[in-house]
Each structure stands twice: as C-alpha cells, then as structure tokens.
Motif scaffolding. Structure first.
Motif, PDB file in Angstrom:
ATOM      1  N   TYR A  84      -7.228  -7.633  -1.810  1.00  0.00           N
ATOM      2  CA  TYR A  84      -7.951  -6.359  -1.741  1.00  0.00           C
ATOM      3  C   TYR A  84      -7.154  -5.228  -2.393  1.00  0.00           C
ATOM      4  N   ARG A  85      -5.834  -5.278  -2.299  1.00  0.00           N
ATOM      5  CA  ARG A  85      -5.034  -4.269  -3.001  1.00  0.00           C
ATOM      6  C   ARG A  85      -5.211  -4.416  -4.512  1.00  0.00           C
ATOM      7  N   THR A 143     -14.484  -8.497  -2.779  1.00  0.00           N
ATOM      8  CA  THR A 143     -13.894  -7.343  -3.462  1.00  0.00           C
ATOM      9  C   THR A 143     -14.767  -6.900  -4.632  1.00  0.00           C
ATOM     10  N   TRP A 161      -5.549 -12.163   1.888  1.00  0.00           N
ATOM     11  CA  TRP A 161      -6.730 -11.332   1.664  1.00  0.00           C
ATOM     12  C   TRP A 161      -6.336  -9.875   1.455  1.00  0.00           C
ATOM     13  N   GLU A 162      -5.395  -9.395   2.221  1.00  0.00           N
ATOM     14  CA  GLU A 162      -4.936  -8.008   2.047  1.00  0.00           C
ATOM     15  C   GLU A 162      -4.366  -7.802   0.653  1.00  0.00           C
ATOM     16  N   TRP A 163      -3.595  -8.763   0.169  1.00  0.00           N
ATOM     17  CA  TRP A 163      -3.044  -8.666  -1.188  1.00  0.00           C
ATOM     18  C   TRP A 163      -4.169  -8.626  -2.216  1.00  0.00           C
ATOM     19  N   ALA A 201     -12.581 -13.883  -0.571  1.00  0.00           N
ATOM     20  CA  ALA A 201     -11.807 -12.677  -0.881  1.00  0.00           C
ATOM     21  C   ALA A 201     -12.253 -12.087  -2.215  1.00  0.00           C
ATOM     22  N   SER A 250       0.808  -1.214   0.000  1.00  0.00           N
ATOM     23  CA  SER A 250       0.000   0.000   0.000  1.00  0.00           C
ATOM     24  C   SER A 250       0.844   1.268   0.000  1.00  0.00           C
ATOM     25  N   LEU A 301      -4.828 -13.823   6.362  1.00  0.00           N
ATOM     26  CA  LEU A 301      -5.171 -12.399   6.302  1.00  0.00           C
ATOM     27  C   LEU A 301      -4.250 -11.665   5.339  1.00  0.00           C
ATOM     28  N   GLU A 302      -2.974 -12.053   5.293  1.00  0.00           N
ATOM     29  CA  GLU A 302      -2.026 -11.428   4.372  1.00  0.00           C
ATOM     30  C   GLU A 302      -2.450 -11.653   2.921  1.00  0.00           C
TER      31      GLU A 302
END
Length: 260
Positions: A115-116, A161, A111-113, A157, A65, A108-109
């Motif tokens: 979402y980015r 999104t 999922w964060e990727w 995920a 991010s 979670l990592e």
C-alpha cells in the motif's frame, strides 16, 4: 507569448512501461524536461549523461511511512522545482505486484508495504506537487490496472490498491478542477511482471489462471510496452479536460488520438 518546456515527473522509469515512456518522451522532436525516478537507476543513468533535459533520482517508494513524506518532498518535488522552476505533469507509473498470496496466509506487513508503494506514495506525490500543479493547470496520469475490477487468486493487495487509485483519481478531479487527472489500465503488458506471473507466482494462482497467462505469451497476445507507453506519455503532455476523473483502458477508442 513566452514559450516554455513542460516539466514531467515520471516514476517507475527503470524498466517495463516506465522505461518505454521515458524513451518515447526523449525521442520527441521537442522533448519535455523529465525527472525520472526508479529504485534502481542503473538502466537510466546513462540516458541522463546524454540528455540534458533529464534528471534521474533513485527513490524507494516502499520506505517506512515516517520517511515517505520527506523522500518525496525533497528527492522528487523539490528537485524538479529547483532545477526547472515548475511542474506540469505527474506520470505515476511505479508499483509492485508483490505480495502474491492468498488472504488466509497473507502478511499484514507485506500488505502495508504494498500500500505504501502502490497507493500511499501516490497520494503523497500528488499532495506535494499540488501547489505547482495548480499554478500550471497541470496534469496527473495514474497507471492503474484491470486488476482493480478483475480478480485473480493471491492478488488482493495489488488489485485493491489499484481500485483505491481509481477512486483517488475521481476524488482529485472533483477537488481540484484546474488539474486534469486520468487513471489508465495499461492492459496485460509484456514486462518482467508477466515473467514472474508465469514463474514463481504461478504456484499461488489456480491452474486455469496459469493457463490464461501462459497462453498470452505463447500466442504473442500481450501489449507491447512501447505502444501503451506512447499513450501514457501523450496523456501526460496534453490530456484533454473532458477526460478528467475517468478510468479508461489504454486502447479505448476515446484515446485513439494519443497513440503513436
């Protein structure tokens, strides 16, 4: 009246639907100027050598991010404005299905990727392009998915999104009335994503879900990339204002005039 050639930013152009969109736009009698992005640009670099209206940029929308804003501003938006002086449309097609994993084992990592890639990069692309889109009364076409409201095992995920993308579309239409924005579900398209679903991701999904996706291939029932690609390309070129804020399926009757 001064004639101008519209400028379209197309993401995810290296394969699948994005590559079909790019080929359609380049094949028009009067093609637009196109800035095409992909993480791997090997498949589209040769096109830039023969099409002077095409700029190809390698972009990783999954970048951390802290880097994403700079990558989008400098590599995408500024490149288009510097070369052509304007932006008329964003056709935001990039995305990833991964991770395909049940919630009880989800990272979670990961999922964060996701979402980015699938959501936050789209927010930043739109935000960075807004000054130019306001000038041109421009257009935003978001490639969503039926998975935003239809649910499959392990798709938490990806589906969430795409649901967020549909909400972003409606919010943008409300906040920016001079810009026309639509969110389009492309159907189940015969791309590498479907190959992965029938292979490695089948281990996560249920047997019934596996049967469903395999039957689509066996029955030749999937959407052709070039068919949905033409609709998305034509929307980026000339979407009508009355569609702004809507989430539509690519083959809805209201979009019949955008088919090739």
């Amino acid at each position: 009246m001064v004639e101008f050639t519209p400028v379209i930013i197309l993401t995810g152009a290296g394969r699948g639907i994005g590559f079909a969109i790019l080929q359609y736009l380049l094949g028009l009698p009067n093609p637009p100027n196109i800035l095409a992005t992909s993480r791997n640009i090997k498949s589209i670099e040769p096109l830039a050598a023969v099409h002077k209206n095409l700029e190809v940029v390698s972009v990783d929308f999954g970048a951390p991010s802290s880097e994403l804003k700079t990558v989008i501003s400098e590599s995408v938006i500024n490149t288009a404005v510097t070369r052509w002086g304007r932006i008329d449309a964003l056709l935001l097609n990039h995305g990833s299905l991964e991770p395909v994993a049940k919630i009880d084992v989800a990272s979670l990592e990961d999922w964060e990727w996701n979402y980015r890639v699938n959501f936050l990069s789209n927010v930043e692309l739109i935000k960075s392009a807004l000054p130019e889109l306001r000038k041109s009364n421009g257009r935003v076409v978001l490639v969503s998915s039926g998975a935003s409201s239809i649910y499959f095992t392990g798709w938490g995920a990806y589906g969430s999104t795409k649901a967020a993308l549909n909400h972003l579309n409606s919010t943008l239409a409300l906040e920016e009335p001079t810009i026309t924005t639509v969110s389009i579900a492309p159907g189940i398209v015969d791309t590498d994503m479907q190959t992965s679903l029938r292979g490695v991701h089948g281990k996560v999904m249920s047997s019934g879900e596996n049967t469903f996706f395999n039957s689509l291939k066996e029955n030749n029932s999937m959407v052709k990339p070039e068919d949905v690609g033409a609709v998305l390309a034509n929307l980026a070129l000339q979407v009508e204002k009355s569609l702004s804020g809507k989430y539509l399926n690519w083959d809805d009757e209201i979009l019949s005039s955008y088919r090739a």
